[in-house]
Design a protein around this motif. Structure first.
Motif, mmCIF file in Angstrom:
data_model
loop_
_atom_site.group_PDB
_atom_site.id
_atom_site.type_symbol
_atom_site.label_atom_id
_atom_site.label_comp_id
_atom_site.label_asym_id
_atom_site.label_seq_id
_atom_site.Cartn_x
_atom_site.Cartn_y
_atom_site.Cartn_z
ATOM 1 N N LEU A 142 0.840 -1.205 0.000
ATOM 2 C CA LEU A 142 0.000 0.000 0.000
ATOM 3 C C LEU A 142 0.872 1.251 0.000
ATOM 4 N N MET A 146 0.858 4.455 -2.540
ATOM 5 C CA MET A 146 0.728 5.839 -2.065
ATOM 6 C C MET A 146 1.833 6.706 -2.645
ATOM 7 N N PRO A 240 0.364 2.783 6.962
ATOM 8 C CA PRO A 240 -0.385 1.992 5.966
ATOM 9 C C PRO A 240 -1.155 0.828 6.588
ATOM 10 N N LEU A 243 -4.369 2.076 7.714
ATOM 11 C CA LEU A 243 -5.252 2.347 6.579
ATOM 12 C C LEU A 243 -5.896 1.068 6.059
ATOM 13 N N PRO A 247 -10.176 1.702 6.061
ATOM 14 C CA PRO A 247 -10.125 2.302 4.715
ATOM 15 C C PRO A 247 -10.624 3.743 4.630
ATOM 16 N N LYS A 250 -8.079 6.605 4.526
ATOM 17 C CA LYS A 250 -7.188 6.822 3.374
ATOM 18 C C LYS A 250 -7.325 8.242 2.823
ATOM 19 N N TRP A 254 -4.229 10.601 2.012
ATOM 20 C CA TRP A 254 -4.059 11.150 0.671
ATOM 21 C C TRP A 254 -3.774 12.658 0.742
#
Length: 273
Positions: A142, A146, A240, A243, A247, A250, A254
């Motif tokens: 992940l 990213m 991560p 995350l 979810p 995220k 971001w």
């Protein structure tokens, strides 16, 4: 109900992997023991001290072996390293931190040692412990996505952890373990000399920013910090692994990655697109 049958080779290995991931690393016995049904140990009557004649040399008593090291020794060793390779060698030979006793191997770093961007996580997990590199499991995959979303990859960043050995069961490192490993992280940052640092997760943020605040309160905010003797601009974000479990978070991560991209462009770093 399914019939009981012996486990085959692959199933046995799978069970052992599950136990290892849970932090079980010592076999006690095949049958359970009811400790409450056992008789209490017999009381031991103290033996009176025996007088020793003046001319008799007593046998020296050996000091107990302690699993914890001396932070001053760690600081001295770390400060003596003149390169990342030398630091890795010194850290690999260092026996002061008890985490090393249960870890498979040292997890030093990954990425480009000349990068201007450094990512710092908390500690290795099971997959990192097997491969000897940070962030190579699901959370690492992940993290790669990213980074790719803002035009980065592992050739443009340097990745390390606050603790280079996996804690049993993926638990959080203790303050004592952190104190023994921190001088090596400080020297690692000094030798890489990044222009910006991003911490991943609460424990890494608290270590780098020297704070007891929670990650939700601190994430996404740039600060000027000094890591070892190296002043640098740093920003914390969510780990991560968090995350993957949450979810919806995220979106926050971001925004932090976009902030990192803007900072790279603002400073005119070589990693900017």
């Amino acid at each position: 109900m399914a019939e009981d049958r012996p486990l085959n080779h692959e199933e046995m290995l799978s069970v052992l992997d599950w136990y290892r991931a849970a932090g079980v690393d010592t076999a006690v016995g095949e049958e359970p023991v009811d400790r409450f049904a056992q008789r209490p140990p017999a009381r031991v009557t103290p033996v009176p001290a025996v007088a020793v004649s003046p001319g008799f040399a007593e046998r020296p008593v050996e000091a107990p072996v302690l699993l914890g090291g001396d932070p001053s020794e760690a600081r001295s060793l770390a400060a003596s390293a003149q390169s990342l390779d030398e630091l890795q060698t010194l850290l690999g030979a260092y026996d002061g931190c008890g985490l090393k006793l249960r870890a498979t191997q040292l997890v030093f770093a990954d990425g480009n040692p000349e990068a201007e961007i450094m990512l710092i996580g908390e500690a290795p997990g099971a997959e990192e412990d097997r491969q000897g590199k940070p962030f190579v499991g699901k959370s690492g995959q992940l993290l790669d996505r990213m980074l790719a979303a803002i035009g980065l990859d592992r050739t443009k960043v340097y990745i390390a952890n606050t603790v280079p050995w996996r804690p049993p069961g993926n638990r959080t490192p203790t303050p004592e373990e952190m104190a023994l490993c921190l001088p090596f992280l400080h020297r690692q940052v000094e030798l890489v000399a990044p222009k910006v640092v991003m911490t991943l997760g609460g424990p890494a943020m608290q270590t780098v920013f020297s704070t007891t605040n929670g990650i939700i309160k601190m994430r996404g905010k740039w600060s000027d910090v000094t890591i070892g003797n190296h002043p640098v601009q740093a920003i914390p974000t969510l780990h991560p692994a968090y995350l993957l479990r949450n979810p919806p978070a995220k979106e926050q991560a971001w925004r932090d990655m976009l902030s990192l991209k803007l900072k790279i462009a603002e400073l005119g770093l070589a990693s900017a697109e």
